[in-house]
Design an enzyme around this catalytic site. Sequence first.
Site, mmCIF file in Angstrom:
data_model
loop_
_atom_site.group_PDB
_atom_site.id
_atom_site.type_symbol
_atom_site.label_atom_id
_atom_site.label_comp_id
_atom_site.label_asym_id
_atom_site.label_seq_id
_atom_site.Cartn_x
_atom_site.Cartn_y
_atom_site.Cartn_z
ATOM 1 N N HIS A 1 -17.713 -34.850 54.358
ATOM 2 C CA HIS A 1 -18.203 -33.561 53.845
ATOM 3 C C HIS A 1 -19.633 -33.314 54.308
ATOM 4 O O HIS A 1 -20.584 -33.937 53.835
ATOM 5 C CB HIS A 1 -18.150 -33.531 52.309
ATOM 6 C CG HIS A 1 -18.458 -32.169 51.757
ATOM 7 N ND1 HIS A 1 -17.510 -31.395 51.127
ATOM 8 C CD2 HIS A 1 -19.599 -31.427 51.774
ATOM 9 C CE1 HIS A 1 -18.055 -30.242 50.759
ATOM 10 N NE2 HIS A 1 -19.327 -30.245 51.146
ATOM 11 N N HIS B 1 -22.476 -30.148 56.297
ATOM 12 C CA HIS B 1 -22.737 -28.759 56.711
ATOM 13 C C HIS B 1 -23.594 -28.787 57.969
ATOM 14 O O HIS B 1 -24.817 -28.771 57.896
ATOM 15 C CB HIS B 1 -23.436 -27.986 55.595
ATOM 16 C CG HIS B 1 -22.560 -27.783 54.400
ATOM 17 N ND1 HIS B 1 -21.801 -26.653 54.209
ATOM 18 C CD2 HIS B 1 -22.284 -28.598 53.354
ATOM 19 C CE1 HIS B 1 -21.100 -26.770 53.095
ATOM 20 N NE2 HIS B 1 -21.376 -27.943 52.546
ATOM 21 N N GLN C 1 -18.501 -19.242 52.412
ATOM 22 C CA GLN C 1 -19.615 -19.580 51.497
ATOM 23 C C GLN C 1 -19.797 -18.557 50.360
ATOM 24 O O GLN C 1 -20.101 -18.915 49.235
ATOM 25 C CB GLN C 1 -20.911 -19.678 52.311
ATOM 26 C CG GLN C 1 -22.204 -19.748 51.509
ATOM 27 C CD GLN C 1 -22.607 -21.172 51.170
ATOM 28 O OE1 GLN C 1 -22.943 -21.964 52.039
ATOM 29 N NE2 GLN C 1 -22.565 -21.497 49.892
ATOM 30 N N HIS D 1 -14.626 -26.531 48.538
ATOM 31 C CA HIS D 1 -15.690 -26.749 47.568
ATOM 32 C C HIS D 1 -15.080 -26.312 46.245
ATOM 33 O O HIS D 1 -14.721 -25.146 46.084
ATOM 34 C CB HIS D 1 -16.901 -25.883 47.885
ATOM 35 C CG HIS D 1 -17.728 -26.378 49.027
ATOM 36 N ND1 HIS D 1 -17.256 -26.442 50.303
ATOM 37 C CD2 HIS D 1 -19.006 -26.848 49.066
ATOM 38 C CE1 HIS D 1 -18.210 -26.940 51.092
ATOM 39 N NE2 HIS D 1 -19.276 -27.190 50.362
ATOM 40 N N GLU E 1 -17.971 -26.907 41.812
ATOM 41 C CA GLU E 1 -19.316 -27.484 41.969
ATOM 42 C C GLU E 1 -20.213 -26.813 40.938
ATOM 43 O O GLU E 1 -20.967 -25.884 41.240
ATOM 44 C CB GLU E 1 -19.861 -27.264 43.390
ATOM 45 C CG GLU E 1 -21.186 -28.007 43.613
ATOM 46 C CD GLU E 1 -21.791 -27.796 44.987
ATOM 47 O OE1 GLU E 1 -21.239 -26.996 45.764
ATOM 48 O OE2 GLU E 1 -22.827 -28.422 45.278
ATOM 49 N N ASP F 1 -23.030 -34.374 52.774
ATOM 50 C CA ASP F 1 -23.186 -32.962 52.421
ATOM 51 C C ASP F 1 -24.341 -32.295 53.176
ATOM 52 O O ASP F 1 -24.125 -31.351 53.926
ATOM 53 C CB ASP F 1 -23.355 -32.796 50.905
ATOM 54 C CG ASP F 1 -22.974 -31.395 50.405
ATOM 55 O OD1 ASP F 1 -22.554 -30.565 51.232
ATOM 56 O OD2 ASP F 1 -23.092 -31.134 49.197
HETATM 57 ZN ZN LIG Z 1 -20.781 -28.758 50.725
#
Ligand SMILES: [Zn+2]
Length: 430
Positions: free
Chosen positions: A61, A63, A156, A214, A217, A313
């Site tokens: 995971h 970005h 996102q 995701h 969260e 992450d």
């Molecule tokens: Zn993430």
Amino acid sequence: MDLIIRRATLAPGAAPQHKHTVDIGIEAGRIVAVEPNLAASAAEEIDAAGSLVTPPFVDPHFHMDATLSYGLPRVNASGTLLEGIALWGELKPDLTQEALIERALQYCDWAVARGLLAIRSHVDVCDPRLLAVEALVEVKRRVAPYLDLQLVAFPQDGVLRSAGAFENLKRAIAMGVDVVGGIPHFERTMADGAQSVRLLCEFAAEQGLRVDMHCDESDDPMSRHIETLAAETHRLGMQGRVTGSHLTSMHSMDNYYVSKLLPLMREAGVAAIANPLINITLQGRSDSYPKRRGMTRVPEMMTAGITVAFGHDCVMDPWYSLGSGDMLEVAHMGLHVAQMTGVDGMRKCFDAVTVNAARILGLEGYGIAPGCAANLVLLDARDPVEAIRLRAARLAVVSRGKVVSRAPAARAALSLEGRPSQVDFKLHRD
Ligand SMILES: [Zn+2]
């Protein structure tokens, strides 16, 4: 042979038949032999001298579209999730493809040096230009000779909440993105969140793709999209191909509810990814004392038979200003936050950044056995627990049968009367 690594110690469990050190023979990018005193010669030989050789680290995971953008256009002053999202919004219009590719390639250099040879990265698809998608598809192509980069189409701003996001996501998949992402807890309502899970899972099932959302969260114990994700996975027959990332709301959920949820996840074959460095820093922010840790229920899920991995992450981006691609640092934090300090628990934290993560990505030929891809790491440690404790140096990293990185062992030279001249931070009892 092309390469032989002699006197390697393998992780317990990885090769229970080998009580002593083994030699690993490599030819044409594959492991062709794993046995003691291998009677062969090679163009290049490395003496592991009893140190641990492991399959590479895998980050499930990440970005990569945001990484190494720290300070652009300004730093996250509060260090919170919401300021991070706002900051990413400020940065997006200024992103150029060249700069994005350059930062991603630089991060991949760091990753290789850390023995991290497979990364699943989410890529934001809410910008209709799909500039980040184009850039990361190009990065994936360029690093393919030494690193497996798997991309997730990540809406996102919410696939339903953000106009055109579903169309953009489909375009991203057509451009070569591998996995379907989502963010149900960010949709306008719980009902929209559940609807987004159904929509995205149906699309993935139709296309034969994996899913990694995701999911939940949040510190809200009522954020229960993981339940819908598990139910949809079961309904669509996608067992073993779906992952819930973060799942931080599970930290705050009612115990009785979780006692029903875990078997549901297990039945659906849904995997879980915790991101310990980020969960511990971003969750529990609106708490007074006591403050929740926010990481999902890692040991309980492992006991229930659910595949659990740890992700990095973020590294030096709008959400997190630290990090260097070191999955041992991730395992170290996960071990502490989950209180997995028993011997078995510590070993499982090593699995969470290696074999479990590889299973989630669906990597083929992962492992140290004849027939596996010749991807491996020689660590300056004797076992996985020592590797986590020391965040051990990667003495050698082998990708596709070639040594792609070397680093010196961590040693300090002492100048003390009557004391040893050097320390290596390991217990020596002989
Ligand atoms: Zn993430």
